[in-house]
Design a protein around this motif. Structure first.
Motif, mmCIF file in Angstrom:
data_model
loop_
_atom_site.group_PDB
_atom_site.id
_atom_site.type_symbol
_atom_site.label_atom_id
_atom_site.label_comp_id
_atom_site.label_asym_id
_atom_site.label_seq_id
_atom_site.Cartn_x
_atom_site.Cartn_y
_atom_site.Cartn_z
ATOM 1 N N ASP A 1 0.801 -1.214 0.000
ATOM 2 C CA ASP A 1 0.000 0.000 0.000
ATOM 3 C C ASP A 1 0.840 1.274 0.000
ATOM 4 O O ASP A 1 0.324 2.359 -0.164
ATOM 5 C CB ASP A 1 -0.927 0.012 1.242
ATOM 6 N N LYS A 2 2.132 1.120 0.222
ATOM 7 C CA LYS A 2 2.983 2.294 0.318
ATOM 8 C C LYS A 2 3.181 2.945 -1.042
ATOM 9 O O LYS A 2 3.475 2.287 -2.018
ATOM 10 C CB LYS A 2 4.349 1.910 0.892
ATOM 11 N N GLY A 3 3.028 4.233 -1.058
ATOM 12 C CA GLY A 3 3.355 4.967 -2.264
ATOM 13 C C GLY A 3 4.659 5.705 -2.005
ATOM 14 O O GLY A 3 5.505 5.237 -1.262
ATOM 15 N N ARG A 4 4.806 6.861 -2.594
ATOM 16 C CA ARG A 4 6.000 7.655 -2.368
ATOM 17 C C ARG A 4 5.859 8.479 -1.088
ATOM 18 O O ARG A 4 4.781 8.945 -0.754
ATOM 19 C CB ARG A 4 6.212 8.610 -3.547
ATOM 20 N N PHE B 5 17.996 17.186 -3.976
ATOM 21 C CA PHE B 5 17.034 17.555 -5.027
ATOM 22 C C PHE B 5 17.285 16.768 -6.325
ATOM 23 O O PHE B 5 16.344 16.459 -7.055
ATOM 24 C CB PHE B 5 17.076 19.060 -5.289
ATOM 25 N N VAL B 6 18.547 16.450 -6.575
ATOM 26 C CA VAL B 6 18.858 15.626 -7.756
ATOM 27 C C VAL B 6 18.258 14.235 -7.594
ATOM 28 O O VAL B 6 17.656 13.680 -8.529
ATOM 29 C CB VAL B 6 20.389 15.537 -7.972
ATOM 30 N N ILE B 7 18.390 13.660 -6.407
ATOM 31 C CA ILE B 7 17.804 12.336 -6.142
ATOM 32 C C ILE B 7 16.286 12.391 -6.269
ATOM 33 O O ILE B 7 15.653 11.479 -6.815
ATOM 34 C CB ILE B 7 18.199 11.834 -4.733
ATOM 35 N N ILE C 94 10.854 6.249 5.179
ATOM 36 C CA ILE C 94 10.980 6.862 3.854
ATOM 37 C C ILE C 94 10.988 5.803 2.763
ATOM 38 O O ILE C 94 11.736 4.827 2.841
ATOM 39 C CB ILE C 94 12.275 7.710 3.767
ATOM 40 N N HIS C 95 10.158 5.986 1.756
ATOM 41 C CA HIS C 95 10.126 5.050 0.636
ATOM 42 C C HIS C 95 9.794 5.820 -0.631
ATOM 43 O O HIS C 95 9.132 6.861 -0.589
ATOM 44 C CB HIS C 95 9.097 3.940 0.867
ATOM 45 N N GLY C 96 10.267 5.327 -1.760
ATOM 46 C CA GLY C 96 10.022 5.990 -3.019
ATOM 47 C C GLY C 96 11.257 6.670 -3.581
ATOM 48 O O GLY C 96 11.231 7.203 -4.690
ATOM 49 N N GLY C 97 12.366 6.627 -2.814
ATOM 50 C CA GLY C 97 13.619 7.196 -3.307
ATOM 51 C C GLY C 97 14.330 6.186 -4.188
ATOM 52 O O GLY C 97 13.741 5.214 -4.664
ATOM 53 N N TRP D 88 9.955 16.180 0.683
ATOM 54 C CA TRP D 88 11.000 16.619 1.603
ATOM 55 C C TRP D 88 11.725 15.446 2.249
ATOM 56 O O TRP D 88 12.929 15.521 2.548
ATOM 57 C CB TRP D 88 10.437 17.561 2.677
ATOM 58 N N LYS D 89 11.008 14.356 2.428
ATOM 59 C CA LYS D 89 11.647 13.166 3.005
ATOM 60 C C LYS D 89 12.630 12.545 2.021
ATOM 61 O O LYS D 89 13.718 12.094 2.404
ATOM 62 C CB LYS D 89 10.585 12.136 3.400
ATOM 63 N N ILE D 90 12.242 12.523 0.756
ATOM 64 C CA ILE D 90 13.130 11.968 -0.264
ATOM 65 C C ILE D 90 14.351 12.859 -0.461
ATOM 66 O O ILE D 90 15.468 12.372 -0.670
ATOM 67 C CB ILE D 90 12.370 11.775 -1.593
ATOM 68 N N VAL D 91 14.133 14.176 -0.375
ATOM 69 C CA VAL D 91 15.259 15.123 -0.465
ATOM 70 C C VAL D 91 16.214 14.894 0.705
ATOM 71 O O VAL D 91 17.447 14.871 0.529
ATOM 72 C CB VAL D 91 14.751 16.585 -0.461
ATOM 73 N N LEU D 92 15.665 14.716 1.896
ATOM 74 C CA LEU D 92 16.485 14.475 3.086
ATOM 75 C C LEU D 92 17.291 13.187 2.924
ATOM 76 O O LEU D 92 18.514 13.168 3.131
ATOM 77 C CB LEU D 92 15.588 14.384 4.324
ATOM 78 N N ASP D 93 16.608 12.123 2.536
ATOM 79 C CA ASP D 93 17.260 10.824 2.381
ATOM 80 C C ASP D 93 18.329 10.869 1.292
ATOM 81 O O ASP D 93 19.453 10.405 1.488
ATOM 82 C CB ASP D 93 16.195 9.774 2.040
#
Length: 227
Positions: free
Chosen positions: A91-94, A144-146, A222-225, A98-103
């Motif tokens: 069920d997890k999406g992205r 931000f690139v990630i 965090i997921h979706g990175g 901001w979490k993906i930027v942090l990770d």
């Protein structure tokens, strides 16, 4: 409530026994193999009964048109993996951007800091010229690139060639842009502001950033990175 649950499970088990008798030999063997696999995987009896009840009804219906268990559910191993997959993961999406930027920022920053620090030791001092402003920019821009790359991962539901080409193009442009900013910052920002850091400091920052990435990925789920 407990008594009701026990009675319900007993009723399901009784229904399963009757339904099982209506199976073809091939489907019967499939269900027995699946039962062994789920028992080995420590799936509770209650859950197994519920799964079998739904499957048995579908199998009996499918038998009327000649369908087998393997055609409906794949191999025993494949369907076992489906059943073992965590519903939460499905069920997890992205995560939020901001979490993906942090990770991503912590990962890219850690890698760059470690590479810079280690190259200083290997190259007798070379590679330790990264300054503190450059380091900060590295964490921010890297994140931000990630994020940009992760948003353009090839989509299975769209044209594969177009999705892959777009992914390669954006990934390449993002990484080149990131490297360009790093190089320019080291060349143009005065060392009085962009204070140079030693190899040891770079390595320490890299290790700390990598540890922080692992911590926040678990803490914030965090997921979706990319990684």
């Amino acid at each position: 409530m407990v008594v009701e649950n026990i009675n319900e499970q007993a009723a399901v088990q009784e229904e399963n026994k009757k339904l099982f008798q209506e199976l073809t030999k091939r489907n019967e063997q499939y269900m027995m193999n699946l039962d062994k696999a789920l028992i080995a995987a420590n799936i509770s009896e209650e859950k197994r009964d519920a799964v079998y009840n739904e499957m048995l009804k579908s199998l009996i219906k499918g038998q009327k048109s000649g369908q087998t268990a393997r055609q409906l559910y794949g191999t025993v191993t494949e369907y076992t993996n489906v059943l073992l997959a965590s519903p939460k993961e499905k069920d997890k999406g992205r995560s939020e951007d901001w979490k993906i930027v942090l990770d991503g920022g912590l990962l890219m920053g850690a890698m760059f800091a470690l590479i810079t620090g280690l190259s200083a030791f290997i190259g007798s001092g070379q590679g330790s010229e990264m300054g503190i402003i450059t380091m900060i920019l590295n964490f921010i821009i890297g994140g931000f690139v990630i994020l940009l790359i992760s948003k353009n991962v090839p989509d299975k539901n769209k044209d594969k060639k177009i999705s892959t080409f777009r992914y390669i193009l954006i990934s390449t442009a993002g990484m080149l842009g990131w490297m360009f900013v790093m190089t320019v910052s080291m060349a143009l920002i005065p060392s009085s502001i962009n204070i140079l850091m030693s190899a040891g400091v770079n390595i320490a920052i890299g290790i700390a950033a990598f540890a922080a990435k692992i911590y926040f990925k678990r803490k914030l789920d965090i997921h979706g990175g990319l990684f």
